[in-house]
Design an enzyme around this catalytic site. Structure first.
Site, PDB file in Angstrom:
ATOM      1  N   ASP A  31      24.290  16.013 -20.084  1.00 53.68           N
ATOM      2  CA  ASP A  31      25.343  16.365 -19.252  1.00 53.68           C
ATOM      3  C   ASP A  31      24.057  15.038 -18.683  1.00 53.68           C
ATOM      4  O   ASP A  31      23.720  14.564 -19.181  1.00 53.68           O
ATOM      5  CB  ASP A  31      24.853  17.283 -17.430  1.00 53.68           C
ATOM      6  CG  ASP A  31      23.943  17.671 -17.404  1.00 53.68           C
ATOM      7  OD1 ASP A  31      23.411  17.240 -17.507  1.00 53.68           O
ATOM      8  OD2 ASP A  31      24.809  17.805 -16.284  1.00 53.68           O
ATOM      9  N   GLY A  35      17.831  18.837 -13.463  1.00 54.64           N
ATOM     10  CA  GLY A  35      18.172  19.252 -11.913  1.00 54.64           C
ATOM     11  C   GLY A  35      18.285  20.799 -11.745  1.00 54.64           C
ATOM     12  O   GLY A  35      17.117  21.427 -12.318  1.00 54.64           O
ATOM     13  N   GLY A  40      18.285  16.275 -16.142  1.00 51.87           N
ATOM     14  CA  GLY A  40      19.045  15.420 -14.954  1.00 51.87           C
ATOM     15  C   GLY A  40      17.353  13.853 -14.311  1.00 51.87           C
ATOM     16  O   GLY A  40      18.012  12.843 -14.004  1.00 51.87           O
TER      17      GLY A  40
HETATM   18  C1  QUE Z   1      16.535  23.468 -20.016  1.00 49.09           C
HETATM   19  C2  QUE Z   1      16.666  22.535 -18.305  1.00 49.09           C
HETATM   20  C3  QUE Z   1      16.000  22.283 -17.474  1.00 49.09           C
HETATM   21  C4  QUE Z   1      14.396  23.012 -17.726  1.00 49.09           C
HETATM   22  C5  QUE Z   1      14.263  23.932 -18.599  1.00 49.09           C
HETATM   23  C6  QUE Z   1      15.267  24.139 -19.689  1.00 49.09           C
HETATM   24  C7  QUE Z   1      15.973  21.971 -16.072  1.00 49.09           C
HETATM   25  C8  QUE Z   1      14.721  22.105 -15.327  1.00 49.09           C
HETATM   26  C9  QUE Z   1      14.167  22.203 -15.764  1.00 49.09           C
HETATM   27  C10 QUE Z   1      12.698  22.798 -14.114  1.00 49.09           C
HETATM   28  C11 QUE Z   1      11.288  22.559 -15.029  1.00 49.09           C
HETATM   29  C12 QUE Z   1      10.664  23.005 -14.290  1.00 49.09           C
HETATM   30  C13 QUE Z   1      10.660  23.483 -12.548  1.00 49.09           C
HETATM   31  C14 QUE Z   1      12.259  23.104 -12.430  1.00 49.09           C
HETATM   32  C15 QUE Z   1      13.325  23.332 -13.611  1.00 49.09           C
HETATM   33  O1  QUE Z   1      13.891  23.268 -16.564  1.00 49.09           O
HETATM   34  O2  QUE Z   1      17.451  21.319 -15.905  1.00 49.09           O
HETATM   35  O3  QUE Z   1      12.913  23.307 -11.202  1.00 49.09           O
HETATM   36  O4  QUE Z   1       9.839  23.219 -11.919  1.00 49.09           O
HETATM   37  O5  QUE Z   1      15.498  21.064 -14.188  1.00 49.09           O
HETATM   38  O6  QUE Z   1      14.563  24.727 -20.840  1.00 49.09           O
HETATM   39  O7  QUE Z   1      18.232  22.063 -18.465  1.00 49.09           O
END
Ligand code: QUE
Length: 336
Positions: free
Chosen positions: A146, A66, A115
């Site tokens: 989740d 997410g 997600g």
């Molecule tokens: C735990 C997480 C998420 C995470 C890293 C964690 C997560 C998530 C992202 C993520 C990674 C790269 C992106 C971005 C989001 O990293 O839920 O927008 O460019 O979305 O350690 O839960």
């Protein structure tokens, strides 16, 4: 005009969905979630759509999770309605996929976390390539498993679910088939032909003809230790059991656990215990209640996202800072 972040199309007998935010590893924002809900509503009762094919754009990721950066900003702004909309609508999509009534074929050919797993896990087939990398990394940002994974993880073999949820262990494509997170292993070079066959036939069973036996699981050498240690009733008992193992692998697991939010570890273990006895909707309701407390009322979520995704300094300041200081009455209170 910029490209849409979710590209929906009708091709042959399929509805196709391409997650298209490659710079953000296709992380889900609210607009994408709403487009998912729209597609599910449109295609559920359309007899011409025999199945759905879900993919990620850019060659690196299926979906990284997410858009927790946006959730953090809403939490800091005190915007409870925005946070509520994000999670309630995301979980409704997870349930909509579970109840879609037709095959929902996920082609997972890259990073798939949090997600992203919620978009694939509640229906199938779930196809992974040698480039797939799956993880539930939420304890690193003080969230918890989740998107309905509190229903799925307690049902994996042995204590694999607790291990994945608490340590955020990364599984390769083949590992996921052995763990039950994926259903078929198809090498990347065969995915375009699989996709074409799905579109042409509208029959999800064609996946069988493209699948290969997955390689031996990388966690096989640790499987017995995972079950021994991660089946313990509390996080501190898990750590004590790992310390008794005396192996390099077990010492590494302890190091990983000691870096995660102590509150989040305790919340996650408790959630999976409860999830084992609930149906999917019950799990999603429990998760939704928890997001309100965890995102707004506890400082660790903001701090975790700051440390992992905003400042990327890798040194979150958790409160309380150690597992030994976690108040278990406070953890239980978060579930009310
Ligand atoms: C735990 C997480 C998420 C995470 C890293 C964690 C997560 C998530 C992202 C993520 C990674 C790269 C992106 C971005 C989001 O990293 O839920 O927008 O460019 O979305 O350690 O839960």
């Amino acid at each position: 005009m910029s490209e849409p972040s979710l590209i929906l199309a009708r091709e042959g007998h399929a509805g196709t969905i391409l997650m298209n935010r490659p710079k953000a590893l296709n992380a889900l924002d609210l607009a994408m979630i709403r487009d998912f809900a729209h597609a599910i509503g449109q295609w559920r009762n359309n007899p011409e759509v025999k199945l759905v094919i879900l993919e990620g754009a850019g060659g690196k990721a299926f979906c990284a999770g997410g858009d927790v950066r946006a959730v953090r900003e809403a939490a800091i702004a005190g915007d409870r309605a925005a946070v509520e909309a994000f999670f309630a609508e995301e979980y409704a999509v997870n349930e909509g996929i579970a109840r879609f009534g037709k095959p929902w074929v996920s082609l997972i050919d890259g990073i798939c976390m949090g997600g992203g797993i919620g978009l694939a896990i509640h229906n199938g087939p779930r196809v992974v390539s040698e480039h797939a990398l799956l993880a539930m990394p939420e304890t690193a940002i003080a969230l918890f498993p989740d998107v309905g994974t509190s229903h799925v993880l307690p049902r994996l073999p042995g204590a694999l679910g607790n291990w994945l949820a608490l340590t955020g262990a990364r599984l390769k494509g083949g590992d996921c088939v052995h763990a039950g997170l994926a259903t078929h292993y198809v090498p990347r070079e065969r995915l375009p032909a699989l996709r074409a066959a799905l579109v042409e036939t509208g029959d999800a069973a064609v996946v069988e003809g493209f699948a290969e036996p997955p390689p031996e699981p990388s966690f096989a050498p640790h499987r017995a230790a995972i079950d021994r240690c991660f089946s313990q009733p509390s996080v501190l008992d898990i750590i004590a059991a790992l310390e008794r193992e005396g192996s390099d692998w077990a010492a590494e697991q302890v190091k990983v656990l000691r870096r995660m939010s102590p509150t989040s570890l305790c919340v996650s273990l408790e959630l999976l215990k409860r999830g084992a006895a609930l149906d999917l909707r019950g799990c999603l309701d429990e998760e939704l209640k928890l997001t309100r407390v965890v995102v707004h009322d506890h400082p660790d979520f903001r701090e975790g996202v700051r440390s992992v995704l905003v400042d990327k300094d890798g040194s979150p300041r958790w409160s309380p800072p150690t597992l030994e200081e976690v108040d278990h009455a406070a953890i239980r209170a978060m579930f009310r």
